[in-house]
Design a protein around this motif. Structure first.
Motif, short mmCIF file in Angstrom:
data_model
loop_
_atom_site.label_atom_id
_atom_site.label_comp_id
_atom_site.label_asym_id
_atom_site.label_seq_id
_atom_site.Cartn_x
_atom_site.Cartn_y
_atom_site.Cartn_z
N ILE A 107 0.84 -1.21 0.00
CA ILE A 107 0.00 0.00 0.00
C ILE A 107 0.87 1.24 0.00
O ILE A 107 0.68 2.15 -0.81
CB ILE A 107 -0.96 0.01 1.21
CG1 ILE A 107 -2.01 -1.09 1.07
CG2 ILE A 107 -1.63 1.38 1.35
CD1 ILE A 107 -2.83 -1.34 2.34
N GLN A 108 1.84 1.32 0.91
CA GLN A 108 2.68 2.51 1.01
C GLN A 108 3.49 2.76 -0.25
O GLN A 108 3.65 3.90 -0.67
CB GLN A 108 3.56 2.44 2.27
CG GLN A 108 2.78 2.54 3.56
CD GLN A 108 1.85 3.74 3.60
OE1 GLN A 108 2.22 4.86 3.26
NE2 GLN A 108 0.60 3.50 3.99
N LYS A 109 3.99 1.69 -0.86
CA LYS A 109 4.74 1.83 -2.11
C LYS A 109 3.84 2.42 -3.20
O LYS A 109 4.22 3.35 -3.91
CB LYS A 109 5.29 0.47 -2.54
CG LYS A 109 6.07 0.49 -3.85
CD LYS A 109 6.59 -0.91 -4.19
CE LYS A 109 7.46 -0.92 -5.42
NZ LYS A 109 6.73 -0.76 -6.67
N ARG A 110 2.62 1.89 -3.30
CA ARG A 110 1.70 2.37 -4.33
C ARG A 110 1.23 3.79 -4.06
O ARG A 110 1.08 4.59 -4.99
CB ARG A 110 0.50 1.41 -4.45
CG ARG A 110 -0.41 1.74 -5.60
CD ARG A 110 0.27 1.58 -6.95
NE ARG A 110 -0.65 1.97 -8.02
CZ ARG A 110 -0.36 2.82 -8.99
NH1 ARG A 110 0.85 3.35 -9.09
NH2 ARG A 110 -1.26 3.15 -9.89
N VAL A 111 1.00 4.13 -2.79
CA VAL A 111 0.61 5.50 -2.44
C VAL A 111 1.69 6.49 -2.89
O VAL A 111 1.38 7.54 -3.45
CB VAL A 111 0.33 5.62 -0.92
CG1 VAL A 111 0.27 7.08 -0.48
CG2 VAL A 111 -0.96 4.90 -0.56
N THR A 112 2.94 6.15 -2.67
CA THR A 112 4.05 7.01 -3.10
C THR A 112 4.05 7.18 -4.62
O THR A 112 4.20 8.29 -5.13
CB THR A 112 5.39 6.43 -2.62
OG1 THR A 112 5.37 6.37 -1.18
CG2 THR A 112 6.57 7.28 -3.08
N GLU A 113 3.83 6.09 -5.34
CA GLU A 113 3.78 6.16 -6.81
C GLU A 113 2.61 7.03 -7.27
O GLU A 113 2.78 7.87 -8.17
CB GLU A 113 3.63 4.75 -7.39
CG GLU A 113 4.83 3.86 -7.18
CD GLU A 113 4.56 2.39 -7.49
OE1 GLU A 113 5.53 1.61 -7.45
OE2 GLU A 113 3.39 2.01 -7.77
N LEU A 114 1.45 6.83 -6.66
CA LEU A 114 0.27 7.62 -7.05
C LEU A 114 0.49 9.11 -6.77
O LEU A 114 0.13 9.95 -7.61
CB LEU A 114 -0.97 7.13 -6.29
CG LEU A 114 -1.53 5.79 -6.75
CD1 LEU A 114 -2.53 5.26 -5.73
CD2 LEU A 114 -2.16 5.90 -8.13
N ALA A 115 1.07 9.44 -5.63
CA ALA A 115 1.32 10.85 -5.30
C ALA A 115 2.23 11.49 -6.34
O ALA A 115 1.98 12.62 -6.77
CB ALA A 115 1.92 10.96 -3.90
N LYS A 116 3.24 10.77 -6.79
CA LYS A 116 4.14 11.31 -7.82
C LYS A 116 3.40 11.52 -9.15
O LYS A 116 3.59 12.53 -9.82
CB LYS A 116 5.34 10.38 -8.02
CG LYS A 116 6.34 10.43 -6.87
CD LYS A 116 7.60 9.67 -7.21
CE LYS A 116 8.58 9.59 -6.06
NZ LYS A 116 8.69 10.70 -5.20
#
Length: 188
Positions: free
Chosen positions: A17-26
């Motif tokens: 989840i945290q990895k994907r959240v970081t990607e989405l924010a970028k």
């Protein structure tokens, strides 16, 4: 990571989840990098809260926050009524860029209603970000602009997703063990 006894299986870990959240924010900050006014994030309560907070904290662009509450489940495991807006935003969104932040898109009926409602307020744009996209349940023509994960056709809990207001606080997403939940509920 310990699995809660009311969860059959963890399908998305806290780390995923945290990895994907970081990607989405970028992706989102790249998309909105040239907007003139702060982006308006509109969270759909209550399930969006962990996802909303995590995305917001990782965005490196100016943004403001608003929330809406829509009722459609009435304590059931599938929508039982037509979506009703119970709590609306306060901000004037006319000529502003809006990003709706949702925990999961199932049928899509709630988001269609929200987009129609917000469109009447004349924003410059409306985009949709959802953590989970459950395409198997879609009954309307709606696609998220950004999504974290495709969701299987199971009742999911954790990271904001609940069963009658419990299990939202799990740091992962899992398949709810509805038999155990119902047995526990029958005992009380």
């Amino acid at each position: 990571m310990l699995k809660h006894n009311l969860v059959k299986e963890i399908i998305i870990t806290e780390e995923q989840i945290q990895k994907r959240v970081t990607e989405l924010a970028k992706e989102i900050e790249t998309y909105y990098q040239n907007i003139e006014k702060p982006l308006i994030l509109i969270g759909i309560l209550r399930g969006c809260l962990p996802f909303f907070a995590d995305v917001m904290m990782k965005l490196n662009i100016e943004c403001t926050t608003e929330f809406m509450y829509v009722e459609s489940y009435l304590g059931q495991t599938s929508p039982t009524i037509e979506p009703r807006i119970k709590f609306d935003i306060f901000a004037d969104i006319k000529d502003r860029d809006v990003l709706i932040v949702e925990d999961i898109i199932d049928s899509g009926k709630t988001l269609i209603k929200l987009v129609e409602h917000l469109t009447q307020k004349q924003p410059k744009s409306i985009k949709i970000l959802t953590l989970l996209d459950k395409k198997a349940k879609r009954i309307v023509d709606l696609e998220a602009d950004w999504f974290g994960f495709e969701a299987p056709d199971h009742f999911l809990v954790g990271y904001g997703l609940d069963y009658q207001e419990i299990l939202r606080n799990l740091p992962y997403i899992g398949i709810a063990d509805l038999e155990k939940i119902k047995a526990l509920k029958n005992k009380s």
